[in-house]
Design a protein around this motif. Structure first.
Motif, short mmCIF file in Angstrom:
data_model
loop_
_atom_site.label_atom_id
_atom_site.label_comp_id
_atom_site.label_asym_id
_atom_site.label_seq_id
_atom_site.Cartn_x
_atom_site.Cartn_y
_atom_site.Cartn_z
N GLY A 62 -0.32 2.74 -3.39
CA GLY A 62 -1.30 3.55 -3.32
C GLY A 62 -2.66 3.08 -2.73
N LEU A 63 -3.67 3.53 -3.04
CA LEU A 63 -5.09 3.29 -2.61
C LEU A 63 -5.26 1.88 -3.22
N ASN A 64 -5.13 1.76 -4.42
CA ASN A 64 -5.70 0.57 -4.99
C ASN A 64 -4.77 -0.51 -4.58
N ALA A 65 -3.84 -0.41 -3.79
CA ALA A 65 -3.02 -1.78 -3.23
C ALA A 65 -3.42 -1.91 -1.72
N ALA A 66 -4.54 -1.21 -1.40
CA ALA A 66 -4.87 -1.21 -0.03
C ALA A 66 -6.44 -2.07 -0.23
N ARG A 95 0.85 -1.12 -0.03
CA ARG A 95 -0.03 -0.20 0.00
C ARG A 95 0.98 1.20 0.05
N SER A 96 1.85 1.01 0.49
CA SER A 96 2.89 2.25 0.46
C SER A 96 3.50 2.56 -0.71
N TRP A 138 -9.64 -0.12 0.43
CA TRP A 138 -10.01 1.14 -0.28
C TRP A 138 -11.24 0.96 -0.90
N SER A 143 -8.02 7.26 7.94
CA SER A 143 -7.85 5.84 7.62
C SER A 143 -6.76 5.13 8.42
N TRP A 159 -2.26 9.87 0.47
CA TRP A 159 -3.03 9.53 -0.68
C TRP A 159 -4.39 9.61 -0.91
#
Length: 244
Positions: free
Chosen positions: A24-28, A20-21, A31, A113, A55
């Motif tokens: 970004g959001l799509n890897a969380a 996620r670092s 999300w 978040s 993000w």
């Protein structure tokens, strides 16, 4: 004492390597569910508590928010956020979440978040968020689920062959600090029941509009067989509320 593990160079380096670092959001994984709980952001003034790499701040501006303020205690986090941001309508400020002191009705939307389980005094944060929101303003937050935080080990109970038998839940009603292990470091998290989260919001003048205990998407399940176990217990609790 406010906790600031992210300004420890080793901890921050480990955090920076998390999916996620990087993605970004799509890897969380959470999300998609969190985004669905957000209100319309167009022309809104937004505050992000525990903004990290920024993000969510940048997402709000992509949705045409008027302006965004991101707050974080970690200078490392804020430095990275500023490096990744090229937008004069996003401002990053260094504060502990508990220490915010904004003007009355300064924001239309407040988001947070996966930060508030690091904060000891949740009800004071709710009071301060209520103060700085306009009437009818939205507060949307996510935390680690109380089922997940109740036992400090935050791990499965394993069988003799290493199989995951069940997720232990114990000391659920004994609220307070838990010393957990995260990114090869000891970190302090604060366990609160679901009821405590909801009642703190209600008692400080919010109405709850939606709850979510998200599970992995079908796509995530298909792409990663290990995700099947994520259907066995919740990891996240998400709450959307509005100021009365």
């Amino acid at each position: 004492m406010k906790q600031n593990k992210y300004d420890d160079s080793g901890f921050f380096e480990n955090y920076s390597q998390m999916p996620r670092s990087i993605g970004g959001l799509n890897a969380a994984g959470e999300w998609e569910s969190f985004r669905a709980m957000l209100p319309e952001l167009r022309n809104k003034k937004v505050l992000d508590l525990g903004c990290g790499f920024g993000w969510h701040c940048r997402y709000a501006r992509e949705q045409h928010a008027h302006s965004v303020v991101g707050v974080d205690l970690s200078e490392n986090m804020l430095e990275r956020a500023r490096e990744m941001t090229n937008d004069s309508q996003i401002e990053y400020r260094r504060f502990a979440i508990e220490d915010i002191d904004f003007k009355a009705e300064e924001f239309d939307v407040v988001i947070s978040s996966l930060a508030l389980h690091y904060v000891e005094d949740f009800i004071t944060v709710c009071q301060k968020v209520h103060h700085c929101l306009v009437p009818g303003g939205a507060f949307v937050l996510s935390v680690e689920h109380p089922v997940f935080t109740a036992v400090a080990a935050q791990d499965w109970h394993y069988g003799q062959k290493g199989e995951r038998l069940h997720w232990p839940v114990d000391d659920y009603h004994y609220e307070g600090s838990r010393q957990a292990r995260f990114l090869e470091n000891d970190v302090v998290k604060y366990h609160r029941t679901v009821a405590t989260h909801l009642n703190a919001l209600i008692e400080t003048g919010f109405s709850i509009t939606k709850l979510s205990e998200p599970k992995p998407s079908q796509e995530m399940k298909e792409n990663n067989p290990d995700m099947q176990d994520e259907f066995r217990r919740p990891i996240f609790l998400m709450i959307a509320a509005v100021k009365n």
